[in-house]
Design a protein around this motif. Sequence first.
Motif, short mmCIF file in Angstrom:
data_model
loop_
_atom_site.label_atom_id
_atom_site.label_comp_id
_atom_site.label_asym_id
_atom_site.label_seq_id
_atom_site.Cartn_x
_atom_site.Cartn_y
_atom_site.Cartn_z
N ASP A 116 -77.86 38.28 -4.81
CA ASP A 116 -78.98 38.91 -5.53
C ASP A 116 -80.16 38.00 -5.80
O ASP A 116 -81.06 38.39 -6.53
CB ASP A 116 -78.47 39.45 -6.87
N GLY A 117 -80.18 36.80 -5.28
CA GLY A 117 -81.27 35.85 -5.56
C GLY A 117 -80.70 34.45 -5.57
O GLY A 117 -79.49 34.27 -5.53
N ASP A 118 -81.58 33.48 -5.61
CA ASP A 118 -81.12 32.09 -5.63
C ASP A 118 -80.18 31.83 -6.80
O ASP A 118 -80.37 32.39 -7.89
CB ASP A 118 -82.30 31.12 -5.75
N VAL A 119 -79.21 30.97 -6.57
CA VAL A 119 -78.28 30.54 -7.61
C VAL A 119 -78.49 29.05 -7.83
O VAL A 119 -78.60 28.28 -6.89
CB VAL A 119 -76.81 30.80 -7.19
N GLN A 120 -78.55 28.67 -9.09
CA GLN A 120 -78.60 27.26 -9.48
C GLN A 120 -77.29 26.95 -10.18
O GLN A 120 -76.82 27.75 -11.00
CB GLN A 120 -79.78 27.00 -10.43
N GLY A 121 -76.71 25.80 -9.88
CA GLY A 121 -75.44 25.48 -10.52
C GLY A 121 -75.08 24.02 -10.41
O GLY A 121 -75.77 23.22 -9.78
N ILE A 122 -73.97 23.70 -11.05
CA ILE A 122 -73.37 22.38 -11.00
C ILE A 122 -72.01 22.55 -10.34
O ILE A 122 -71.18 23.33 -10.79
CB ILE A 122 -73.19 21.75 -12.40
N LEU A 123 -71.80 21.81 -9.23
CA LEU A 123 -70.56 21.90 -8.47
C LEU A 123 -69.76 20.62 -8.64
O LEU A 123 -70.29 19.52 -8.46
CB LEU A 123 -70.88 22.11 -6.98
N PHE A 124 -68.51 20.76 -9.00
CA PHE A 124 -67.57 19.64 -9.11
C PHE A 124 -66.61 19.72 -7.94
O PHE A 124 -65.99 20.76 -7.72
CB PHE A 124 -66.77 19.73 -10.41
N VAL A 125 -66.51 18.65 -7.18
CA VAL A 125 -65.58 18.58 -6.05
C VAL A 125 -64.61 17.44 -6.33
O VAL A 125 -65.01 16.28 -6.41
CB VAL A 125 -66.31 18.34 -4.71
N ARG A 126 -63.34 17.77 -6.52
CA ARG A 126 -62.31 16.76 -6.83
C ARG A 126 -61.44 16.55 -5.60
O ARG A 126 -60.77 17.47 -5.15
CB ARG A 126 -61.49 17.21 -8.02
N CYS A 127 -61.47 15.33 -5.09
CA CYS A 127 -60.78 14.96 -3.86
C CYS A 127 -59.74 13.89 -4.17
O CYS A 127 -60.10 12.82 -4.69
CB CYS A 127 -61.80 14.44 -2.85
N PRO A 128 -58.46 14.12 -3.89
CA PRO A 128 -57.45 13.11 -4.19
C PRO A 128 -57.72 11.80 -3.44
O PRO A 128 -58.21 11.82 -2.31
CB PRO A 128 -56.13 13.72 -3.73
N VAL A 129 -57.39 10.71 -4.08
CA VAL A 129 -57.49 9.41 -3.44
C VAL A 129 -56.33 9.30 -2.47
O VAL A 129 -55.18 9.54 -2.83
CB VAL A 129 -57.46 8.26 -4.47
N SER A 130 -56.65 8.95 -1.24
CA SER A 130 -55.58 8.77 -0.25
C SER A 130 -55.54 7.32 0.16
O SER A 130 -56.54 6.61 0.05
CB SER A 130 -55.85 9.66 0.98
#
Length: 179
Positions: A160-174
Amino acid sequence: MGLNEDVGRRLRALRHGMDVSLSELARRSGVGKGTLSELESGRRNPTLETLYALTTALGRPLSAVLSDPAPDGAGVSGSAVTAVLIERYEDGEAVTDVFRVTIRAGAVQESEAHVPGTSESLMVLAGTAVVGRPDDLSTVGPGASARWRADVPHVYGAPDGDVQGILFVRCPVSPRRGD
């Protein structure tokens, strides 16, 4: 140093540090060897999809090739999402990347699976987003959030229109290859 040069330098250093050849990374990631060479030399504009393919093939989070914060506030764009890294937090268990994102109106981005164990969550600031696994989509409006597994294919949309947000990406340490 601009975004292209910074990403290229970091990508090349990461690949060399893991003792992975250009040909091998191209094979693992599905990114053409010529494209990879141009990215590493800073002659090609990196897309979000390409950088995720490369960092996933190396078993690393996206922030492994991005500056914190991005030079000149520059972001990396994909087919629907523009992301600017604003924070990177690492502990013994995981790396958490925090991005300021814009999802473009009417666009849909289908993201491939990331490193096993990766999860994402989006806090919507403005607009309405449709996010998550294709078989379990969430519609999220301002002030609300959604969380999903990102080690499987997942989707971002802004119907419905542009979205503004904060994205958290959690990646395990390998464990690092070659250590």
